[in-house]
Design a protein around this motif. Sequence first.
Motif, mmCIF file in Angstrom:
data_model
loop_
_atom_site.group_PDB
_atom_site.id
_atom_site.type_symbol
_atom_site.label_atom_id
_atom_site.label_comp_id
_atom_site.label_asym_id
_atom_site.label_seq_id
_atom_site.Cartn_x
_atom_site.Cartn_y
_atom_site.Cartn_z
ATOM 1 N N SER A 252 0.827 -1.204 0.000
ATOM 2 C CA SER A 252 0.000 0.000 0.000
ATOM 3 C C SER A 252 0.866 1.260 0.000
ATOM 4 C CB SER A 252 -0.923 -0.007 1.218
ATOM 5 O OG SER A 252 -0.162 -0.066 2.425
ATOM 6 N N ALA A 253 2.025 1.203 0.686
ATOM 7 C CA ALA A 253 2.931 2.348 0.676
ATOM 8 C C ALA A 253 3.521 2.577 -0.711
ATOM 9 C CB ALA A 253 4.043 2.140 1.702
ATOM 10 N N VAL A 254 3.847 1.505 -1.409
ATOM 11 C CA VAL A 254 4.345 1.635 -2.782
ATOM 12 C C VAL A 254 3.289 2.258 -3.674
ATOM 13 C CG1 VAL A 254 5.231 0.368 -4.763
ATOM 14 C CG2 VAL A 254 5.918 -0.302 -2.463
ATOM 15 N N ALA A 255 2.043 1.822 -3.522
ATOM 16 C CA ALA A 255 0.962 2.387 -4.317
ATOM 17 C C ALA A 255 0.771 3.873 -4.029
ATOM 18 C CB ALA A 255 -0.333 1.616 -4.053
ATOM 19 N N GLU A 256 0.893 4.269 -2.770
ATOM 20 C CA GLU A 256 0.758 5.685 -2.427
ATOM 21 C C GLU A 256 1.869 6.520 -3.045
ATOM 22 O OE1 GLU A 256 -1.510 7.379 -0.933
ATOM 23 O OE2 GLU A 256 -2.837 5.712 -0.406
ATOM 24 N N LEU A 257 3.095 6.018 -3.008
ATOM 25 C CA LEU A 257 4.205 6.755 -3.603
ATOM 26 C C LEU A 257 4.023 6.928 -5.108
ATOM 27 C CD1 LEU A 257 7.227 5.159 -1.698
ATOM 28 C CD2 LEU A 257 6.247 7.427 -1.357
ATOM 29 N N LEU A 258 3.612 5.864 -5.777
ATOM 30 C CA LEU A 258 3.395 5.955 -7.222
ATOM 31 C C LEU A 258 2.225 6.880 -7.532
ATOM 32 C CD1 LEU A 258 3.913 2.221 -8.227
ATOM 33 C CD2 LEU A 258 5.464 4.130 -8.634
ATOM 34 N N ARG A 259 1.196 6.835 -6.717
ATOM 35 C CA ARG A 259 0.037 7.710 -6.952
ATOM 36 C C ARG A 259 0.421 9.175 -6.798
ATOM 37 N NH1 ARG A 259 -2.822 5.681 -3.402
ATOM 38 N NH2 ARG A 259 -3.788 4.067 -4.692
ATOM 39 N N ASP A 260 1.191 9.488 -5.782
ATOM 40 C CA ASP A 260 1.610 10.878 -5.589
ATOM 41 C C ASP A 260 2.526 11.351 -6.701
ATOM 42 O OD1 ASP A 260 0.155 10.818 -3.271
ATOM 43 O OD2 ASP A 260 1.888 10.485 -1.951
ATOM 44 N N ALA A 261 3.429 10.480 -7.157
ATOM 45 C CA ALA A 261 4.359 10.877 -8.219
ATOM 46 C C ALA A 261 3.626 11.117 -9.530
ATOM 47 C CB ALA A 261 5.431 9.806 -8.396
ATOM 48 N N ALA A 262 2.664 10.238 -9.863
ATOM 49 C CA ALA A 262 1.924 10.425 -11.113
ATOM 50 C C ALA A 262 0.978 11.610 -11.034
ATOM 51 C CB ALA A 262 1.154 9.147 -11.443
ATOM 52 N N ALA A 263 0.389 11.859 -9.860
ATOM 53 C CA ALA A 263 -0.529 12.986 -9.718
ATOM 54 C C ALA A 263 0.191 14.324 -9.813
ATOM 55 C CB ALA A 263 -1.277 12.887 -8.394
ATOM 56 N N ALA A 264 1.492 14.352 -9.577
ATOM 57 C CA ALA A 264 2.247 15.589 -9.679
ATOM 58 C C ALA A 264 2.538 15.997 -11.110
ATOM 59 C CB ALA A 264 3.564 15.464 -8.901
ATOM 60 N N VAL A 265 2.285 15.130 -12.082
ATOM 61 C CA VAL A 265 2.511 15.454 -13.490
ATOM 62 C C VAL A 265 1.432 16.434 -13.944
ATOM 63 C CG1 VAL A 265 2.635 14.526 -15.822
ATOM 64 C CG2 VAL A 265 3.608 13.240 -13.907
ATOM 65 N N PRO A 266 1.768 17.535 -14.579
ATOM 66 C CA PRO A 266 0.758 18.493 -15.031
ATOM 67 C C PRO A 266 -0.221 17.854 -16.018
ATOM 68 C CG PRO A 266 2.941 19.487 -15.087
ATOM 69 C CD PRO A 266 3.141 18.023 -14.829
ATOM 70 N N GLY A 267 -1.498 18.072 -15.757
ATOM 71 C CA GLY A 267 -2.538 17.564 -16.626
ATOM 72 C C GLY A 267 -3.183 16.290 -16.144
ATOM 73 N N VAL A 268 -2.535 15.551 -15.267
ATOM 74 C CA VAL A 268 -3.084 14.291 -14.759
ATOM 75 C C VAL A 268 -4.094 14.610 -13.664
ATOM 76 C CG1 VAL A 268 -2.542 12.118 -13.619
ATOM 77 C CG2 VAL A 268 -1.003 13.032 -15.358
ATOM 78 N N THR A 269 -5.324 14.089 -13.817
ATOM 79 C CA THR A 269 -6.404 14.404 -12.881
ATOM 80 C C THR A 269 -6.761 13.245 -11.966
ATOM 81 O OG1 THR A 269 -8.029 13.754 -14.579
ATOM 82 C CG2 THR A 269 -7.393 16.080 -14.477
ATOM 83 N N ASP A 270 -6.631 12.026 -12.413
ATOM 84 C CA ASP A 270 -7.040 10.873 -11.612
ATOM 85 C C ASP A 270 -6.021 9.762 -11.800
ATOM 86 O OD1 ASP A 270 -8.470 9.170 -10.000
ATOM 87 O OD2 ASP A 270 -9.766 8.457 -11.614
ATOM 88 N N VAL A 271 -5.576 9.177 -10.679
ATOM 89 C CA VAL A 271 -4.571 8.110 -10.718
ATOM 90 C C VAL A 271 -5.053 6.969 -9.850
ATOM 91 C CG1 VAL A 271 -2.167 7.484 -10.326
ATOM 92 C CG2 VAL A 271 -2.739 9.812 -11.019
ATOM 93 N N ARG A 272 -4.990 5.779 -10.383
ATOM 94 C CA ARG A 272 -5.321 4.565 -9.639
ATOM 95 C C ARG A 272 -4.170 3.580 -9.800
ATOM 96 N NH1 ARG A 272 -11.770 3.484 -11.060
ATOM 97 N NH2 ARG A 272 -12.496 5.556 -10.365
ATOM 98 N N VAL A 273 -3.729 3.052 -8.684
ATOM 99 C CA VAL A 273 -2.571 2.170 -8.672
ATOM 100 C C VAL A 273 -2.960 0.872 -7.991
ATOM 101 C CG1 VAL A 273 -0.154 1.890 -7.986
ATOM 102 C CG2 VAL A 273 -1.032 4.166 -8.556
ATOM 103 N N ARG A 274 -2.554 -0.215 -8.586
ATOM 104 C CA ARG A 274 -2.741 -1.545 -8.005
ATOM 105 C C ARG A 274 -1.383 -2.230 -7.980
ATOM 106 N NH1 ARG A 274 -6.893 -6.311 -10.121
ATOM 107 N NH2 ARG A 274 -6.473 -7.785 -8.403
ATOM 108 N N CYS A 275 -0.881 -2.461 -6.784
ATOM 109 C CA CYS A 275 0.468 -3.015 -6.609
ATOM 110 C C CYS A 275 0.359 -4.487 -6.261
ATOM 111 C CB CYS A 275 1.215 -2.260 -5.511
ATOM 112 S SG CYS A 275 2.905 -2.823 -5.250
ATOM 113 N N GLY A 276 1.012 -5.325 -7.043
ATOM 114 C CA GLY A 276 1.072 -6.759 -6.788
ATOM 115 C C GLY A 276 2.446 -7.159 -6.301
#
Length: 363
Positions: A252-276
């Motif tokens: 879950s921590a990995v998913a949060e880090l990836l979600r925050d990094a992708a959400a910081a990209v200009p223009g990105v509005t919604d990010v969903r991450v599923r970590c296996g």
Amino acid sequence: MTGAPALDGGRGPVGAGTASAGAPASADGAGTAPADRGRTVVAERAVRRIAERAAAEADLAGRRAHVAHGAARVHGRGAEVLVDVRLPYPAPLGEAGERVRDRMTERVAELSGLDVRTATVRVQSLTADRTAPPPPPADRARPSGRTRRPWSARRTPAALVSLAVAAGCAVLLTDLLSVHLAGRRPARWRTGAVDWLATHGPGDGAVVAGGAVAAVLGAWLLWLALTPGLRGVLPMAPAAGGARRRAVLDRSAVAELLRDAAAAVPGVTDVRVRCGRRRVRLRARLGFGDRHTARTAVRAATDTVLSGLGLSRPLKPRVTLRTESYWRPPGPAPEGQGRTTPAPGTSETTDAERDHVPEGHEA
């Protein structure tokens, strides 16, 4: 009266420009020999303090010795000093003691002006220094690139099985004691179970169903015994020199880090991450901006985060970028050239772009 001669102890007048035999030339003693003016005595307490401070200043590979006690004796122009120290561990005792002794001898001779005839350093104990780097591990042959997932304690399954077995044994033991000690009749459930087992064989449906349930439970227990569990964590690679230590990172921590990094990209509005356990899937939506630039930025942010996690087995990213319903391509559309706008909710990646997707990514 002005100009009157001075009396010298009743021996007669003494002229202003004359001096008696054997008297100093001036009143302040400027002409007195240095040996006759007096002497400078350095107390043993001062020498001891200098020796203790000098021993504490000795450089032991970036660390310092702790002085517990010191002593000094002064004999004329010579001195004997002794200090009791606690050296940091680990450290070579011989080399560390020599450094302390040399520093102490040098500083005492420099500051006190005495000749240090004997300098003694006694090591009382060794103290672990937390700021010192850890010693290299003895098992350097172990691979440091991959680590296994830690084993779970399996508290819940073990507790349930233990409670069930304990309850069954307690009920059976209570019935047996009541029959043999109190002379009571056996319980109906025990006689009924014996009679039922005597009249039903392996071909009976209830027996087959009970055997299937027992087999499933046994297979489940074997699976729990042979697998490590803790599927919600990812093992991290050991640090240099720390092969015996294990660290894990929550998925879950990995998913949060990836979600925050992708959400910081200009223009990105919604990010969903599923970590296996082997790969991570990231789905993002683009509200404005250039699609190719946003896709490249999201992939770069994902790779940066995954490379900095320090996992034992790197995760394979799978990135998907789609456009929002209100998204429009940047810039005015040229007249006569109908630049097709993708339908709302469709992926922006074309077939030609899919052929150039880097390995480990999926657009």
